[in-house]
Design an enzyme around this catalytic site. Structure first.
Site, PDB file in Angstrom:
ATOM      1  N   GLU A  46       0.823  -1.208   0.000  1.00  0.00           N
ATOM      2  CA  GLU A  46       0.000   0.000   0.000  1.00  0.00           C
ATOM      3  C   GLU A  46       0.855   1.255   0.000  1.00  0.00           C
ATOM      4  OE1 GLU A  46      -0.200  -2.499   2.142  1.00  0.00           O
ATOM      5  OE2 GLU A  46      -2.110  -3.465   1.674  1.00  0.00           O
TER       6      GLU A  46
ATOM      7  N   HIS B 166     -12.095  -5.586   7.813  1.00  0.00           N
ATOM      8  CA  HIS B 166     -12.759  -5.246   6.551  1.00  0.00           C
ATOM      9  C   HIS B 166     -14.017  -4.416   6.809  1.00  0.00           C
ATOM     10  CE1 HIS B 166     -10.354  -8.839   5.595  1.00  0.00           C
ATOM     11  NE2 HIS B 166     -10.296  -8.399   4.363  1.00  0.00           N
TER      12      HIS B 166
END
Lengths: 351, 327
Positions: free
Chosen positions: B60, B129
């Site tokens: 990321e 999530h």
């Protein structure tokens, strides 16, 4: 680099011994132990997928195809070693001693499923990628400082090697000579991204060179190779020789998770030539007179009963109590949170 | 006008901008062949090829960092974080670099990039999530944070974000992706970043919220209307920097304010909204400011009973509205 880091194997696809130096160590008892655990975690895995399909389990990350890597490495550990698993390493966890019912509870979103048995050093599975590698370095270094001979194993996939935490964790462990086995399962896909798009290096093992530690590339579907190379690396670690990076080349037979469909990104025939690690061990056992039909029937019944009991227990667990949601944020609950909990309880009383 | 889902509006915005401007490209995990884990980039790899829809290595920090380099060079990257929960390795790049570049180079350089990230719960995503992470970034001058609530806004705001000359964090509520549908004009349009939007005019109380909370508020407002209570709903749309004037106006209009966010209560974006109202409209209020938010626990649990408890829903908003109306 591929020639510098050839894939080591002890038995081939047909179950023939290709590294004669291990002949004496490949006895029937070891083969049976490996086989039993591989069979057991496969049964766990297939049941989990089926439960998920029936709406009885949450989204699940299958590990079929990686049984030799997970069982071989977990069996190489000492009782007091430390395990740092990811969300796909429940096979390794189960082999190391995590109870089956807790592992199912974890996949049903229960905090109870994250609690390892007393005396088992298993960290909660890491979901953000590669974050557990520096943790393994830290815990292993602390063991070393304490003067024990315990080591740590950190599990991670091929995708994790792109994260900063992978490089930082390896470097740190190497500098500290921390007793860590960085155990990579290269199953060749990070969700949909193939290893060729993940890195421009021919191997993952070669990355060890940059950090001044041994890098070993093994056939991750050969349970013997995994077991003996992991043992050796752990032994080196215990003896103050620092960390090792092992790349176990394997294959994720199924999807990334039950929410994924690999047919969208993997060619249909890819991986078809790969011999199932259980079949491979079975071939070896048959060739070496340690395949015992009666024993197979016995363990199959044993495993079936264990899985059924675990599922029953998981399903008869009382529903998660919302009251528990407020606990364990801090050692001592702050006022605001205590008020939120009280307000919820008052709301319950009012109905 | 086509009736599109929230996610289709996002895909369409990217597609149109990529057709309009060949400097625009996408990079992220699984965005290419797979079309993204939520299918937000579906079809774009086939249309624009692997040079403009890049299946990035799993990193990321580098996805944002490489994007920053390309943006400073003059391209228009759209970096996708697979889940907002996994943006954390990129925080250094976003805060220390992207949001500081214009200021620290005395306006010589700028960083025109968009970082898209699905956030929020209610999809059985569990701890990693489901999180709302917007407050982590909502005090970083140099960075804009947009959270659309409708397909119309999603398309117009994403196009504006891509054309913006500064970095924009674009959070998409993943529960909204397929749940929320709406009319989206086929023509090219943008919506100004930094402007809140009145989603419903009302007289008795004001709800200020964003993302999925807007829909919960609108549903609850319908129920209150039957009892003769008229609710004003303001959708922030940009949560940093905030549309101060719109917030003050909405608060003054009814004198009763309910702030709704799915994020943890303490230190959320709504804390700042509350401070703005307290500073500028205190004497126009007829009731204390009321907040409805997630509990102050680290993340949304996965067990169904707990997830349901954590999530904001129309019933909870309705109860809070009625309490405020009766004050």
């Amino acid at each position: 680099m591929e020639t510098q880091f050839p894939i080591k194997r002890i038995i081939d696809d047909e179950g023939n011994v290709v590294d004669a130096s291990y002949c004496e160590q490949l006895h029937g008892e070891l083969a049976k132990e490996l086989y039993y655990h591989m069979k057991r975690i496969r049964a766990f895995d297939r049941k989990a997928i089926s439960l998920q399909r029936q709406g009885r389990l949450g989204t699940y990350a299958p590990m079929e195809g990686q049984e030799a890597s997970q069982v071989g490495s977990a069996l190489a550990l000492g009782q007091d070693d430390w395990m740092f698993p990811t969300y796909r390493d429940h096979g390794a966890k189960l082999t190391f001693g995590a109870p089956m019912v807790e592992t199912y509870l974890y996949w049903n979103g229960r905090a109870e499923g994250c609690v390892p048995p007393v005396g088992k050093n298993i960290f909660p599975p890491a979901v953000p990628i590669a974050t557990q590698l520096p943790h393994a370095a830290g815990a292993a270094w602390a063991e070393m400082r304490k003067g024990t001979r315990n080591a740590a194993i950190a599990y991670f996939g091929d995708g994790a090697t792109s994260e900063g935490d992978f490089h930082e964790g390896l470097n740190f462990a190497s500098v500290l000579k921390a007793p860590v086995l960085f155990f990579n399962q290269n199953n060749r896909y990070a969700i949909s991204v193939p290893i060729e798009k993940q890195m421009n290096s021919e191997t993952i093992a070669q990355k060890a060179v940059a950090y001044g530690m041994p890098g070993v590339r093994i056939d991750g579907n050969d349970c013997f190779s995994v077991y003996f190379e992991a043992k050796k690396a752990l032994e080196d670690a215990r003896n103050g020789r620092g960390p090792t990076l092992i790349e176990a080349v394997t294959w994720r037979t199924g999807a990334h998770t039950t929410a994924d469909d690999p047919s969208k990104y993997r060619p249909e025939d890819q991986g078809k030539e790969i011999v199932d690690p259980l079949v491979r061990l079975e071939r070896f056992m048959k060739k070496n007179s340690c395949w015992d039909e009666a024993w197979i029937v016995e363990i199959e019944a044993l495993i079936k009963a264990e899985v059924e009991t675990a599922v029953e227990e998981m399903e008869s667990y009382p529903k998660a109590n919302v009251e528990d949601l407020f606990d364990h944020v801090f050692a001592k609950m702050p006022t605001q949170l205590a008020e939120q909990k009280e307000s919820y309880l008052a709301h319950l009383k009012r109905g | 006008m086509a009736n599109l889902s929230y996610i289709d509006a996002i895909t369409l915005a990217m597609k149109e901008e990529m057709e309009r401007d060949d400097r625009v490209f996408i990079l992220g995990e699984d965005v290419g062949l797979k079309g993204g884990v939520f299918k937000a980039t579906q079809g774009l790899y086939d249309e624009f090829g692997e040079e403009r829809v890049i299946d990035a290595p799993l990193a990321e920090s580098a996805i944002v960092g490489v994007g920053i380099g390309a943006a400073m060079y003059g391209l228009r990257p759209i970096a996708e974080m697979q889940f907002a929960d996994f943006i954390m390795p990129a925080v250094n790049q976003i805060i220390s670099e992207a949001s500081r570049i214009r200021y620290r180079s005395n306006n010589d350089w700028n960083c025109p990039m968009v970082i898209r990230a699905p956030f929020g719960g209610g999809v059985h995503g569990a701890l990693y999530h489901s999180q709302s992470v917007e407050a982590v970034f909502a005090n970083q001058p140099g960075l804009k944070i947009v959270i659309p609530s409708t397909p119309y806004d999603a398309k117009g705001l994403l196009k504006a974000a891509i054309r913006d000359d500064d970095p924009v964090l674009f959070f998409e509520h993943k529960r909204a992706y397929r749940l929320i549908k709406g009319e989206v004009p086929e023509e090219d349009y943008t919506i100004e970043i930094g402007k809140a939007d009145v989603k419903r005019e009302g007289e008795d109380l004001t709800v200020i919220t964003y993302g999925l909370g807007v829909h919960f508020a609108l549903q609850a407002a319908e129920r209150l209307e039957k009892d003769g209570i008229s609710v004003h709903v303001l959708d922030l749309r940009t949560i940093y920097p905030l549309d101060k004037e719109a917030i003050i106006e909405a608060a003054k209009k009814t004198g009763k304010v309910l702030l709704v966010t799915e994020d943890n209560k303490e230190g959320s974006v709504m804390s700042e909204v509350s401070a703005i109202i307290a500073e500028h409209a205190l004497f126009d209020l007829d009731a204390p400011i009321k907040r409805l938010a997630g509990p102050d626990v680290p993340a949304m649990p996965y067990a169904p009973t707990m997830e349901k408890f954590f999530m904001i829903n129309p019933d909870k908003v309705e109860v809070a509205m009625r309490e405020l109306a009766a004050f």
